[in-house]
Design a protein around this motif. Structure first.
Motif, PDB file in Angstrom:
ATOM      1  N   SER A 147       0.828  -1.219   0.000  1.00  0.00           N
ATOM      2  CA  SER A 147       0.000   0.000   0.000  1.00  0.00           C
ATOM      3  C   SER A 147       0.860   1.267   0.000  1.00  0.00           C
ATOM      4  CB  SER A 147      -0.975   0.013   1.183  1.00  0.00           C
ATOM      5  OG  SER A 147      -0.279   0.225   2.379  1.00  0.00           O
ATOM      6  N   PRO A 152      -4.092  -0.969  -3.430  1.00  0.00           N
ATOM      7  CA  PRO A 152      -5.141  -0.770  -2.418  1.00  0.00           C
ATOM      8  C   PRO A 152      -5.239  -1.949  -1.446  1.00  0.00           C
ATOM      9  CG  PRO A 152      -6.145  -1.424  -4.485  1.00  0.00           C
ATOM     10  CD  PRO A 152      -4.658  -1.322  -4.753  1.00  0.00           C
ATOM     11  N   LEU A 183      -6.841   4.746  -1.815  1.00  0.00           N
ATOM     12  CA  LEU A 183      -6.671   3.285  -1.831  1.00  0.00           C
ATOM     13  C   LEU A 183      -7.747   2.526  -1.045  1.00  0.00           C
ATOM     14  CD1 LEU A 183      -2.778   3.113  -1.322  1.00  0.00           C
ATOM     15  CD2 LEU A 183      -4.067   3.211  -3.463  1.00  0.00           C
TER      16      LEU A 183
END
Ligand SMILES: C[S@@+](CC[C@H](N)C(=O)[O-])C[C@H]1O[C@@H](n2cnc3c(N)ncnc32)[C@H](O)[C@@H]1O
Length: 331
Positions: A147, A152, A183
């Motif tokens: 991330s 995401p 995200l």
């Protein structure tokens, strides 16, 4: 820039490297279920046990990608490390590296790898460093979270880069990106599915479905009333301290970042429950959490095999960031 890909799976790592300009000249995996998907998106793949592939059969290359199976080092499973037969797959990679002498070799593994030991009690990263040094490579390794690189999903993985010791350059891992606001789970699931694409979903077991009904968006099994739990989970609930307060049946909310997508895709351990519907995420939804583009096809395998190959993959965008940095620093 010619790359050999070992343990290619459906090709998450390879997709990123291909996007960065590497030419995958040979790919291999033991699982026939990945063949159609790999070939529809990337190119030919040799389906064989790598232990049975003679290194002289392989083309020359500048880079070897080795997403060695993580099971022997995973915190989730039996941590047999090198004693586990799959642990020796590292030696298979070394055998091929020794023959091809690429500029760079990349290994990817789970976080638990860092605290795993080989059969002599030596920490695995040090063992790999030693093995590579013996063959003329310097090792750089780091624990990264996908991330931090536009994926995401919170997914921690150890990336190890071996650089041939005559290469006059240093490798520096890519800097994390700062903004993670886009995200979220909500952003991923709100995108429309491509026209004509059927949502493919692996059904929950009746028991998981009943449990899911009690869990609100953003919740977990802690929201499920005691009476509604199956006997095994009641036993754990009775003695949370002994079982170290597990957070089963995590159902991430739309404003959160998804947890790690796993190969087993069990609702108990993988956050696979959709926030608003009592079902698993679909194949396309988990592929998005793994940052595969929507035109990446998953074909020629059963639904559960698709969850497995996607859960096993290195997120494509994460791979792209590493590939760009390898290209810029070392090629
Ligand atoms: C962690 S997955 C690799 C994921 C892949 N790098 C990606 O990004 O999509 C490990 C792969 O190793 C393969 N594998 C396991 N044992 C093998 C063997 N003996 N020979 C070849 N492939 C093997 C599995 O089938 C699995 O697809």
């Amino acid at each position: 820039m010619r790359a050999i890909s070992l343990f290619s799976g459906c090709g998450g790592l390879d997709h990123g490297f291909h996007q960065a300009g590497f030419n995958i000249v040979y790919a291999n995996d033991i699982a026939p279920s990945v063949k159609a998907t790999y070939e529809a998106n990337l190119g030919k793949i040799d389906i064989r046990d790598i232990c049975n592939v003679n290194e002289d059969e392989l083309p020359d290359c500048d880079l070897i990608l080795a997403g060695v199976p993580c099971q022997p080092f995973s915190n989730a499973g039996n941590r047999g490390s090198m004693a586990d037969k799959r642990g020796t797959l590292f030696s298979q990679v070394i055998r091929i590296v020794d023959n091809k002498k690429p500029k760079v070799v990349l290994f990817e593994n789970v976080r638990g790898f860092l605290s795993s030991k080989d059969d002599n009690g030596q920490p695995m990263p040090e063992r790999i460093r030693y093995e590579l040094k013996q063959h003329g490579y310097n090792l750089y390794f780091k624990l990264l979270n996908a991330s931090d690189y536009g994926v995401p999903q919170n997914r921690h993985r150890v990336i190890m880069i071996g650089v041939r010791d005559d290469v006059d350059a240093e490798f520096i891992f890519p800097e994390p990106r700062e903004d993670k606001s886009t995200l979220t789970v909500g952003n991923v699931i709100s995108l429309p599915i491509a026209k004509g694409e059927k949502q493919e979903i692996w059904n929950l077991s009746p028991q998981s479905k009943t449990i899911a009904k009690h869990i609100p968006e953003g919740g977990s099994w802690k929201n499920v009333p005691y009476e509604a739990l199956p006997p095994r989970l009641k036993k754990i609930r009775n003695n949370m301290q002994k079982y170290r307060s597990p957070n089963f049946y995590r159902r991430f909310g739309r404003n959160e970042i998804m947890g790690t997508i796993t190969a087993a895709a069990t609702p108990e351990n993988s956050g696979i429950l959709h926030p608003l519907e009592d079902r698993r995420y679909s194949v396309r939804e988990i592929a998005r959490f793994q940052s595969f583009p929507d035109d990446f096809k998953f074909i020629g395998a059963t639904t559960s095999q698709k969850y497995k190959m996607i859960g096993n993959a290195v997120p494509a965008v994460f791979a792209l960031h590493i590939a760009n940095k390898i290209r810029d620093d070392l090629f």
